[in-house]
Enzyme design. Structure first.
Site, PDB file in Angstrom:
ATOM      1  N   GLY A   7       0.847  -1.196   0.000  1.00 50.79           N
ATOM      2  CA  GLY A   7       0.000   0.000   0.000  1.00 50.79           C
ATOM      3  C   GLY A   7       0.876   1.237   0.000  1.00 50.79           C
ATOM      4  N   ALA A   8       0.609   2.142  -0.936  1.00 52.51           N
ATOM      5  CA  ALA A   8       1.360   3.410  -0.971  1.00 52.51           C
ATOM      6  C   ALA A   8       0.383   4.541  -0.695  1.00 52.51           C
ATOM      7  CB  ALA A   8       2.037   3.580  -2.321  1.00 52.51           C
ATOM      8  N   GLY A   9      -0.446   4.358   0.351  1.00 54.22           N
ATOM      9  CA  GLY A   9      -1.427   5.363   0.717  1.00 54.22           C
ATOM     10  C   GLY A   9      -0.842   6.338   1.724  1.00 54.22           C
ATOM     11  N   GLY A  12       1.584   4.191   4.440  1.00 54.50           N
ATOM     12  CA  GLY A  12       2.648   3.435   3.766  1.00 54.50           C
ATOM     13  C   GLY A  12       3.465   4.351   2.873  1.00 54.50           C
ATOM     14  N   ASN A 102      -4.542   0.439  12.763  1.00 55.74           N
ATOM     15  CA  ASN A 102      -5.084   0.659  14.099  1.00 55.74           C
ATOM     16  C   ASN A 102      -5.919  -0.544  14.508  1.00 55.74           C
ATOM     17  OD1 ASN A 102      -4.254   3.351  14.870  1.00 55.74           O
ATOM     18  ND2 ASN A 102      -5.536   4.106  13.197  1.00 55.74           N
ATOM     19  N   LYS A 185      -3.141   2.792  21.785  1.00 53.87           N
ATOM     20  CA  LYS A 185      -3.428   3.577  20.573  1.00 53.87           C
ATOM     21  C   LYS A 185      -4.892   3.369  20.174  1.00 53.87           C
ATOM     22  CE  LYS A 185      -2.712   5.867  16.714  1.00 53.87           C
ATOM     23  NZ  LYS A 185      -2.333   5.290  15.428  1.00 53.87           N
ATOM     24  N   GLU A 268     -13.391   2.230   8.580  1.00 50.25           N
ATOM     25  CA  GLU A 268     -12.894   1.058   9.321  1.00 50.25           C
ATOM     26  C   GLU A 268     -13.738   0.846  10.589  1.00 50.25           C
ATOM     27  OE1 GLU A 268      -8.657   2.480   9.587  1.00 50.25           O
ATOM     28  OE2 GLU A 268      -8.243   0.468   8.848  1.00 50.25           O
TER      29      GLU A 268
HETATM   30  N1  NAP Z   1      -3.618   8.146   7.922  1.00 52.14           N
HETATM   31  C1  NAP Z   1      -3.230   8.270   9.182  1.00 52.14           C
HETATM   32  O1  NAP Z   1      -2.893   9.387   9.628  1.00 52.14           O
HETATM   33  C2  NAP Z   1      -3.153   7.061  10.068  1.00 52.14           C
HETATM   34  C3  NAP Z   1      -2.494   7.194  11.307  1.00 52.14           C
HETATM   35  C4  NAP Z   1      -2.339   6.063  12.103  1.00 52.14           C
HETATM   36  C5  NAP Z   1      -2.851   4.849  11.706  1.00 52.14           C
HETATM   37  N2  NAP Z   1      -3.512   4.747  10.517  1.00 52.14           N
HETATM   38  C6  NAP Z   1      -3.997   3.431  10.135  1.00 52.14           C
HETATM   39  O2  NAP Z   1      -3.162   2.938   9.106  1.00 52.14           O
HETATM   40  C7  NAP Z   1      -3.910   2.052   8.261  1.00 52.14           C
HETATM   41  C8  NAP Z   1      -3.741   2.499   6.819  1.00 52.14           C
HETATM   42  O3  NAP Z   1      -4.366   3.767   6.689  1.00 52.14           O
HETATM   43  P1  NAP Z   1      -4.002   4.817   5.554  1.00 52.14           P
HETATM   44  O4  NAP Z   1      -4.471   6.131   6.066  1.00 52.14           O
HETATM   45  O5  NAP Z   1      -2.602   4.666   5.108  1.00 52.14           O
HETATM   46  O6  NAP Z   1      -4.997   4.323   4.392  1.00 52.14           O
HETATM   47  P2  NAP Z   1      -5.006   4.758   2.856  1.00 52.14           P
HETATM   48  O7  NAP Z   1      -4.507   6.139   2.680  1.00 52.14           O
HETATM   49  O8  NAP Z   1      -6.351   4.408   2.345  1.00 52.14           O
HETATM   50  O9  NAP Z   1      -3.920   3.798   2.200  1.00 52.14           O
HETATM   51  C9  NAP Z   1      -4.122   2.450   2.046  1.00 52.14           C
HETATM   52  C10 NAP Z   1      -3.503   2.061   0.719  1.00 52.14           C
HETATM   53  O10 NAP Z   1      -3.543   0.638   0.634  1.00 52.14           O
HETATM   54  C11 NAP Z   1      -3.686   0.350  -0.726  1.00 52.14           C
HETATM   55  N3  NAP Z   1      -4.143  -1.017  -0.902  1.00 52.14           N
HETATM   56  C12 NAP Z   1      -5.292  -1.581  -0.500  1.00 52.14           C
HETATM   57  N4  NAP Z   1      -5.316  -2.886  -0.832  1.00 52.14           N
HETATM   58  C13 NAP Z   1      -4.154  -3.146  -1.471  1.00 52.14           C
HETATM   59  C14 NAP Z   1      -3.624  -4.302  -2.069  1.00 52.14           C
HETATM   60  N5  NAP Z   1      -4.259  -5.465  -2.062  1.00 52.14           N
HETATM   61  N6  NAP Z   1      -2.393  -4.204  -2.639  1.00 52.14           N
HETATM   62  C15 NAP Z   1      -1.723  -3.031  -2.670  1.00 52.14           C
HETATM   63  N7  NAP Z   1      -2.191  -1.882  -2.108  1.00 52.14           N
HETATM   64  C16 NAP Z   1      -3.399  -1.955  -1.530  1.00 52.14           C
HETATM   65  C17 NAP Z   1      -4.661   1.366  -1.257  1.00 52.14           C
HETATM   66  O11 NAP Z   1      -4.395   1.494  -2.626  1.00 52.14           O
HETATM   67  P3  NAP Z   1      -5.443   1.754  -3.783  1.00 52.14           P
HETATM   68  O12 NAP Z   1      -5.080   3.119  -4.266  1.00 52.14           O
HETATM   69  O13 NAP Z   1      -5.146   0.684  -4.765  1.00 52.14           O
HETATM   70  O14 NAP Z   1      -6.819   1.667  -3.176  1.00 52.14           O
HETATM   71  C18 NAP Z   1      -4.239   2.619  -0.477  1.00 52.14           C
HETATM   72  O15 NAP Z   1      -3.342   3.412  -1.224  1.00 52.14           O
HETATM   73  C19 NAP Z   1      -5.355   2.097   8.767  1.00 52.14           C
HETATM   74  O16 NAP Z   1      -5.632   0.994   9.605  1.00 52.14           O
HETATM   75  C20 NAP Z   1      -5.414   3.399   9.572  1.00 52.14           C
HETATM   76  O17 NAP Z   1      -6.389   3.356  10.602  1.00 52.14           O
HETATM   77  C21 NAP Z   1      -3.669   5.828   9.680  1.00 52.14           C
END
Ligand code: NAP
Length: 310
Positions: A7-9, A12, A102, A185, A268
């Site tokens: 995941g490069a969201g 990641g 999380n 957390k 989520e």
């Molecule tokens: N954002 C924050 O500030 C934050 C802080 C602490 C914890 N978290 C936790 O971290 C976790 C991730 O959150 P996030 O904010 O990073 O989510 P996000 O921005 O939605 O990123 C998730 C990424 O995963 C990719 N993905 C999904 N399925 C995949 C697969 N099978 N293969 C490859 N890539 C895939 C998605 O890509 P596509 O573009 O292909 O959909 C998306 O880019 C969550 O549990 C969240 O609660 C987030």
């Protein structure tokens, strides 16, 4: 050491960009649409701090032909089942998986799929999101990653990860009790998520009205009581910090649950709130406010399933 970031969201992409910039051997596992965005624009981190663009190694599920040493798992809980299938070929007998999610339920799912010996605990603290261009927007300056063996042991493999994941532009620690850190957390994210989703506002919006701050304290007390009943009472200093966060006037603090809700995206909810209230039931802890928040999000998710455009 070969690192695969799944995941490069928002998370990641952020931690992976830091590692790539620090010269670590990083590859991102992405899906086709993300692949083309990243090929075109590069992986960009904007917002607070220095703007950064990296052009990392990218792979897709069908291209993985050999195991990686470390898998940093940064998908949302809703995407976890498919991600576990996709990353399967990247996991060999020596691979360690560090989840960023999380909550706690993903640990059971990963243990069941890959074996507990392959899975470390992980806690990230960061505030990032994706903008409409697919760039990562940094919303706050803090950024940290804590990892640890699920049983609290200080192992050789965790020591080996220290120079790889440390010194890359974010705080890195090895925790002596990562399970407790994950619970703590979860208390934070569950409370802030329930609070902001139920009231449909940021912390600042809610505490500006009569009773708002008290409501925040009550939601937090419920989440903390579940953690305590599970054997992980939040340390008083941490609770005091979270209390300040959830009652701070003028604060723009929200939660990704809230951001997804107001943007009309799937949330989520089950992973963060559904699982918390179901553990509360098993532990005989009463959580009326968390129950209400969970039902609120379940109604939203149900409507979203029936009318995806709303
Ligand atoms: N954002 C924050 O500030 C934050 C802080 C602490 C914890 N978290 C936790 O971290 C976790 C991730 O959150 P996030 O904010 O990073 O989510 P996000 O921005 O939605 O990123 C998730 C990424 O995963 C990719 N993905 C999904 N399925 C995949 C697969 N099978 N293969 C490859 N890539 C895939 C998605 O890509 P596509 O573009 O292909 O959909 C998306 O880019 C969550 O549990 C969240 O609660 C987030």
């Amino acid at each position: 050491m070969k690192i695969l970031v799944v995941g490069a969201g928002a998370t990641g992409g952020y931690f992976g960009a830091c590692l790539a910039r620090a010269g670590r051997n990083v590859t991102f596992l992405v899906r086709p649409q993300r692949l083309s965005t990243l090929r075109e624009r590069g992986l960009r981190v904007v917002g607070l701090g220095e703007a950064v663009t990296v052009r990392p190694e990218l792979t897709t599920a069908t291209q993985i032909s050999a195991p990686y040493d470390v898998v940093l798992l940064s998908v949302k809980a809703t995407a976890l089942p498919q991600a576990m299938v996709d990353l399967g070929p990247a996991v060999g007998p020596e691979t360690v998986i560090v989840p960023f999610l999380n909550g706690m339920a993903h640990i059971d799912q990963l243990n069941a799929r890959f074996g507990a010996a392959s899975v470390l605990g992980g806690v990230i603290k960061v505030a990032t999101t994706l903008n409409e261009d697919g760039d990562i927007v940094r919303l706050a300056r803090f950024a940290s990653l804590a990892i640890g063996e699920q049983n609290g042991d200080r192992s050789r493999r965790v020591d080996d990860l220290e120079p790889v994941l440390g010194g890359a532009g974010f705080d890195f620690t090895v925790s002596a009790d990562i399970t407790a850190e994950m619970w703590h957390k979860w208390v934070f994210i569950g409370a802030v998520g329930a609070f902001t989703c139920l009231m449909r506002g940021t912390v600042g919006d809610i505490v500006a009205v009569d009773g708002g701050a008290d409501f925040g304290r009550r939601v937090l007390a419920e989440a903390a009581s579940v953690s305590a009943a599970a054997g992980h009472p939040p340390p008083p200093a941490e609770l005091a910090t979270t209390t300040r966060t959830i009652t701070e006037s003028g604060s723009s603090t929200a939660s990704s649950l809230y951001r997804d809700l107001v943007d009309g995206h799937p949330t989520e909810a089950e992973h963060i709130l559904g699982d918390l209230v179901s553990r509360a039931r098993r532990l005989s802890v009463q959580t009326p406010l968390l129950d209400l928040a969970t039902m609120h999000l379940r109604v939203y998710e149900r409507r979203l399933g029936e009318h995806p455009s709303r």
